[in-house]
Design a protein around this motif. Structure first.
Motif, PDB file in Angstrom:
ATOM      1  N   ASP A 150       8.898   3.351   1.190  1.00  0.00           N
ATOM      2  CA  ASP A 150       8.061   4.537   0.995  1.00  0.00           C
ATOM      3  C   ASP A 150       7.318   4.486  -0.330  1.00  0.00           C
ATOM      4  O   ASP A 150       6.147   4.868  -0.409  1.00  0.00           O
ATOM      5  CB  ASP A 150       8.911   5.813   1.054  1.00  0.00           C
ATOM      6  N   ARG A 151       7.983   4.007  -1.371  1.00  0.00           N
ATOM      7  CA  ARG A 151       7.334   3.879  -2.682  1.00  0.00           C
ATOM      8  C   ARG A 151       6.185   2.881  -2.609  1.00  0.00           C
ATOM      9  O   ARG A 151       5.116   3.106  -3.171  1.00  0.00           O
ATOM     10  CB  ARG A 151       8.342   3.428  -3.738  1.00  0.00           C
ATOM     11  N   ALA A 152       6.408   1.746  -1.925  1.00  0.00           N
ATOM     12  CA  ALA A 152       5.376   0.727  -1.818  1.00  0.00           C
ATOM     13  C   ALA A 152       4.175   1.259  -1.050  1.00  0.00           C
ATOM     14  O   ALA A 152       3.019   1.017  -1.422  1.00  0.00           O
ATOM     15  CB  ALA A 152       5.929  -0.524  -1.150  1.00  0.00           C
ATOM     16  N   VAL A 153       4.406   1.985   0.020  1.00  0.00           N
ATOM     17  CA  VAL A 153       3.315   2.541   0.814  1.00  0.00           C
ATOM     18  C   VAL A 153       2.561   3.596   0.006  1.00  0.00           C
ATOM     19  O   VAL A 153       1.327   3.616   0.002  1.00  0.00           O
ATOM     20  CB  VAL A 153       3.857   3.157   2.130  1.00  0.00           C
ATOM     21  N   SER A 154       3.267   4.461  -0.704  1.00  0.00           N
ATOM     22  CA  SER A 154       2.593   5.503  -1.470  1.00  0.00           C
ATOM     23  C   SER A 154       1.867   4.911  -2.694  1.00  0.00           C
ATOM     24  O   SER A 154       0.861   5.456  -3.136  1.00  0.00           O
ATOM     25  CB  SER A 154       3.581   6.561  -1.927  1.00  0.00           C
ATOM     26  N   PHE A 155       2.354   3.799  -3.216  1.00  0.00           N
ATOM     27  CA  PHE A 155       1.711   3.154  -4.356  1.00  0.00           C
ATOM     28  C   PHE A 155       0.374   2.544  -3.965  1.00  0.00           C
ATOM     29  O   PHE A 155      -0.576   2.548  -4.728  1.00  0.00           O
ATOM     30  CB  PHE A 155       2.637   2.081  -4.929  1.00  0.00           C
ATOM     31  N   ARG A 156       0.280   2.032  -2.749  1.00  0.00           N
ATOM     32  CA  ARG A 156      -0.947   1.389  -2.265  1.00  0.00           C
ATOM     33  C   ARG A 156      -2.039   2.387  -1.932  1.00  0.00           C
ATOM     34  O   ARG A 156      -3.192   2.034  -1.816  1.00  0.00           O
ATOM     35  CB  ARG A 156      -0.663   0.525  -1.050  1.00  0.00           C
ATOM     36  N   ARG A 157      -1.698   3.631  -1.731  1.00  0.00           N
ATOM     37  CA  ARG A 157      -2.688   4.651  -1.349  1.00  0.00           C
ATOM     38  C   ARG A 157      -3.538   5.043  -2.489  1.00  0.00           C
ATOM     39  O   ARG A 157      -3.679   5.061  -3.501  1.00  0.00           O
ATOM     40  CB  ARG A 157      -1.996   5.906  -0.811  1.00  0.00           C
TER      41      ARG A 157
END
Length: 157
Positions: A150-157
């Protein structure tokens, strides 16, 4: 039509340890037999069900043990026992089904949450199997992996 007021009160009490210590199976909704000051205390959020459990007595009545409901501040009766046994209200078919499943395998009946349903207080109970230490470690690893994803996905946004 008037707007609904948002309450400052806690609307449910959760058992946080249940999902960590047990594999949760079938869930049931039960009513609970309380006194007036206990209801007011729960509305104020003064209760705990983390160490509690449910047993079906010899006369077939499910009873909640070790649920802590604090004394209501403005109660002047002085006869409050915060950890008394409280009867749960279930249908006979549900009670017989729970009995059968508890006798068949090593399962416990654990309360997951205590919540309001309109003006009534309900308890969500579940048939649970205990986790071993390695099972707990595995579930913690899965949680951590999900958090990282979830952190990786939110970081890419």
């Amino acid at each position: 039509m008037a707007k609904k007021k948002k309450d400052d009160h806690i609307r449910e009490l959760r058992n946080g340890k249940a999902f960590h210590n047990y594999f949760v199976g079938d869930k049931f909704e039960a009513g609970i037999k309380l006194t007036g000051p206990e209801v007011k205390s729960i509305r104020a959020g003064k209760g705990q069900i983390t160490e509690s459990f449910v047993r079906i007595d010899s006369d077939g009545v499910p009873t909640l043990y070790h649920a802590y409901i604090d004394e209501f501040v403005f109660d002047n009766t002085g006869t409050h026992n915060p950890t008394r046994a409280r009867k749960l209200l279930l249908h006979k078919k549900e009670i017989s089904r729970i009995k059968q499943e508890m006798e068949a395998g090593g399962q416990a009946l654990i309360p997951l949450r205590l919540y309001f349903k309109q003006a009534l207080i309900k308890v969500e109970i579940a048939l649970c199997k205990g986790k071993q230490l390695h099972d707990k470690r595995q579930s913690l690893k899965k949680k951590e992996q999900l958090r990282e994803a979830d952190r990786a996905v939110s970081f890419r946004r």
